[in-house]
Design a protein around this motif. Structure first.
Motif, PDB file in Angstrom:
ATOM      1  N   TYR A   1      -5.040   5.948  -0.708  1.00 34.05           N
ATOM      2  CA  TYR A   1      -4.004   4.921  -0.710  1.00 34.05           C
ATOM      3  C   TYR A   1      -4.211   4.045  -1.931  1.00 34.05           C
ATOM      4  O   TYR A   1      -5.339   3.750  -2.311  1.00 34.05           O
TER       5      TYR A   1
ATOM      6  N   THR B   1      -7.235   2.280  -5.996  1.00 32.96           N
ATOM      7  CA  THR B   1      -7.057   3.403  -5.086  1.00 32.96           C
ATOM      8  C   THR B   1      -8.359   3.648  -4.347  1.00 32.96           C
ATOM      9  O   THR B   1      -9.438   3.605  -4.943  1.00 32.96           O
TER      10      THR B   1
ATOM     11  N   ALA C   1       0.836  -1.205   0.000  1.00 35.33           N
ATOM     12  CA  ALA C   1       0.000   0.000   0.000  1.00 35.33           C
ATOM     13  C   ALA C   1       0.869   1.253   0.000  1.00 35.33           C
ATOM     14  O   ALA C   1       1.905   1.304   0.672  1.00 35.33           O
ATOM     15  N   GLN C   2       0.436   2.246  -0.760  1.00 37.15           N
ATOM     16  CA  GLN C   2       1.144   3.524  -0.843  1.00 37.15           C
ATOM     17  C   GLN C   2       0.145   4.639  -0.500  1.00 37.15           C
ATOM     18  O   GLN C   2      -0.688   4.990  -1.324  1.00 37.15           O
ATOM     19  N   PRO C   3       0.217   5.189   0.734  1.00 39.83           N
ATOM     20  CA  PRO C   3      -0.728   6.240   1.118  1.00 39.83           C
ATOM     21  C   PRO C   3      -0.237   7.634   0.750  1.00 39.83           C
ATOM     22  O   PRO C   3       0.973   7.855   0.605  1.00 39.83           O
TER      23      PRO C   3
ATOM     24  N   LEU D   1      -0.456   6.714   7.906  1.00 43.29           N
ATOM     25  CA  LEU D   1      -1.073   7.873   7.273  1.00 43.29           C
ATOM     26  C   LEU D   1      -0.487   9.089   7.970  1.00 43.29           C
ATOM     27  O   LEU D   1      -0.531   9.180   9.194  1.00 43.29           O
TER      28      LEU D   1
END
Length: 125
Positions: free
Chosen positions: A31, A83, A11-13, A118
């Protein structure tokens, strides 16, 4: 979990300033999740379970069918990317969870969503 039923979740927030309102304790984070079948058996994502925790310790639990209205079926080596977003009341929080998967053999297994942070820019170093 056996090696045949193995799914990797990354995951890329990122902070969504335009939808956030810090003066109202509203912090929106998007994310992008990449789900990759690194096992040897095709599998379908059935459900999601998220725990979203803000810096005050407030926990939001999210359960539901599929992701973004889909139940992706992943052959070995396939990835699915989507997303989504979450809103918390503090500038920092964490998310983690799991996806319930079902192999084509009928066997169910969980794919862990590793904890990720986050954070609004310039909050954590």
């Amino acid at each position: 979990m056996s090696e045949k039923n193995k799914v990797l979740v990354e995951a890329q927030p990122y902070y969504v300033e335009a939808q956030s309102s810090p003066e109202q304790n509203r912090y929106v984070f998007a994310y992008t999740v990449t789900i990759t079948n690194v096992g040897s058996t095709p599998a379908k994502l059935l459900t999601r379970h998220w725990l979203i925790t803000d810096a005050n310790g407030k926990i939001q639990e999210v359960n539901g069918e599929g992701v973004v209205g889909e139940h992706p079926h992943l052959n070995p080596g396939d990835s699915f990317r989507y997303t989504s977003a979450a809103m918390i009341e503090t500038p920092v929080g964490v998310m983690q969870g799991k996806y319930q998967m079902q192999a084509d053999s009928g066997e169910s297994f969980n794919a862990a969503i590793p904890k990720f942070t986050l954070s609004i820019p310039r909050t954590l170093h």
